[in-house]
Motif scaffolding. Structure first.
Motif, mmCIF file in Angstrom:
data_model
loop_
_atom_site.group_PDB
_atom_site.id
_atom_site.type_symbol
_atom_site.label_atom_id
_atom_site.label_comp_id
_atom_site.label_asym_id
_atom_site.label_seq_id
_atom_site.Cartn_x
_atom_site.Cartn_y
_atom_site.Cartn_z
ATOM 1 N N THR A 296 0.837 -1.206 0.000
ATOM 2 C CA THR A 296 0.000 0.000 0.000
ATOM 3 C C THR A 296 0.869 1.253 0.000
ATOM 4 O O THR A 296 0.597 2.217 -0.708
ATOM 5 N N GLN B 299 -7.105 0.742 -0.289
ATOM 6 C CA GLN B 299 -7.342 -0.533 0.407
ATOM 7 C C GLN B 299 -8.589 -0.433 1.283
ATOM 8 O O GLN B 299 -9.368 -1.367 1.378
ATOM 9 N N ASP C 60 -5.847 -1.791 -4.912
ATOM 10 C CA ASP C 60 -5.315 -2.319 -3.647
ATOM 11 C C ASP C 60 -6.355 -3.249 -3.018
ATOM 12 O O ASP C 60 -7.316 -2.797 -2.404
ATOM 13 N N GLU C 61 -6.158 -4.523 -3.219
ATOM 14 C CA GLU C 61 -7.037 -5.580 -2.695
ATOM 15 C C GLU C 61 -8.504 -5.354 -3.113
ATOM 16 O O GLU C 61 -9.392 -5.207 -2.250
HETATM 17 MG MG LIG Z 1 -1.981 -2.884 2.158
#
Ligand SMILES: [Mg+2]
Ligand SMILES: Nc1ncnc2c1ncn2[C@@H]1O[C@H](COP(=O)(O)OP(=O)(O)OP(=O)(O)O)[C@@H](O)[C@H]1O
Length: 224
Positions: free
Chosen positions: A50, A92, A169-170
């Motif tokens: 991140t 995220q 991010d994810e």
């Molecule tokens: Mg992360």
């Protein structure tokens, strides 16, 4: 024959970074993303993935090293402001992405901010929500959505700006299998020049990326 000059869309050279009074996170990261590349960025919890995304967009400043985006060195906030509309970051945490009183306002916010007329921005927001199968959420309060719903609305907020490069991010955190498959389908339809996906979800990585990198001990290494 003319020489073909390849310009990286994103290039990180010898990046070092640590948060104040904390241990080092990145220790000499070299990485580049070229046009057409669909990359997975893997690594354990706390590896710095991140952080790396935030450095690419100038939300954090490296202690050392160079960030170049679309072929230009980015060293100041003014430099980063120019390139941010062209790179879509899915945070995220959806609560970092969503801040408007309604879903439709959150998804239209980016296009409006980029100067689009109100009716056009709203139309684009509705279309983007529709493509993700979540048009029915448009009048809901983002804060009251479920985790997976927030995730999808965040994706819509990013895609509605039509960025050239995606940093995700994810993206499947909280999504069920159906929605994960739908998201993979939507992203394959999306005309991105390139993307980087951070994920611990092997199904997503297999579905979206052609090459993977691992962030380990503060450095990025190729895994495939
Ligand atoms: Mg992360
Ligand atoms: N604002 C902050 N202040 C201090 N330390 C931080 C801050 N943000 C992150 N860190 C620390 O920096 C390191 C890297 O964090 P980062 O969020 O980049 O990891 P990550 O690879 O994304 O992890 P995850 O897979 O859990 O999301 C971690 O040790 C984390 O605790």
């Amino acid at each position: 024959m003319d020489a073909v000059i390849c310009m990286a869309l994103i290039e990180l050279q010898n990046i070092y970074f640590q948060y104040p009074n904390c241990q080092k996170v990145l220790e000499g990261v070299n990485f580049s993303l070229d046009d057409g590349e669909k990359i997975g960025l893997l690594g354990g919890n706390g590896a710095g993935k991140t952080t790396l995304f935030h450095l690419i967009l100038g939300l954090l400043v490296p202690d050392q090293g160079r960030v170049s985006i679309f072929g230009g060195y980015c060293g100041t906030e003014t430099d980063f402001r120019k390139i941010r509309p062209r790179i879509g970051l899915l945070f995220q945490d959806p609560d970092d992405q969503l801040f408007c009183p309604s879903v439709i306002e959150d998804v239209a916010f980016g296009p409006l901010n980029m100067g689009m007329a109100h009716a056009d921005a709203r139309r684009r927001a509705v279309n983007t929500l529709e493509s993700l199968g979540i048009r029915h959420l448009m009048d809901r309060v983002p804060y009251h959505l479920s985790g997976g719903e927030k995730r999808l609305v965040s994706v819509a907020a990013v895609l509605s700006m039509r960025p050239e490069v995606l940093l995700l991010d994810e993206p499947t955190t909280g999504l069920d299998q159906n929605m994960t498959d739908r998201l993979i389908g939507v992203l394959h339809e999306y005309p991105a020049k390139a993307w980087i996906v951070i994920s611990h979800d092997q199904r997503l990585i297999d579905g979206l990326t052609e090459k993977n990198y691992l962030l380990d001990c503060g450095r990025v290494v190729s895994t495939s």
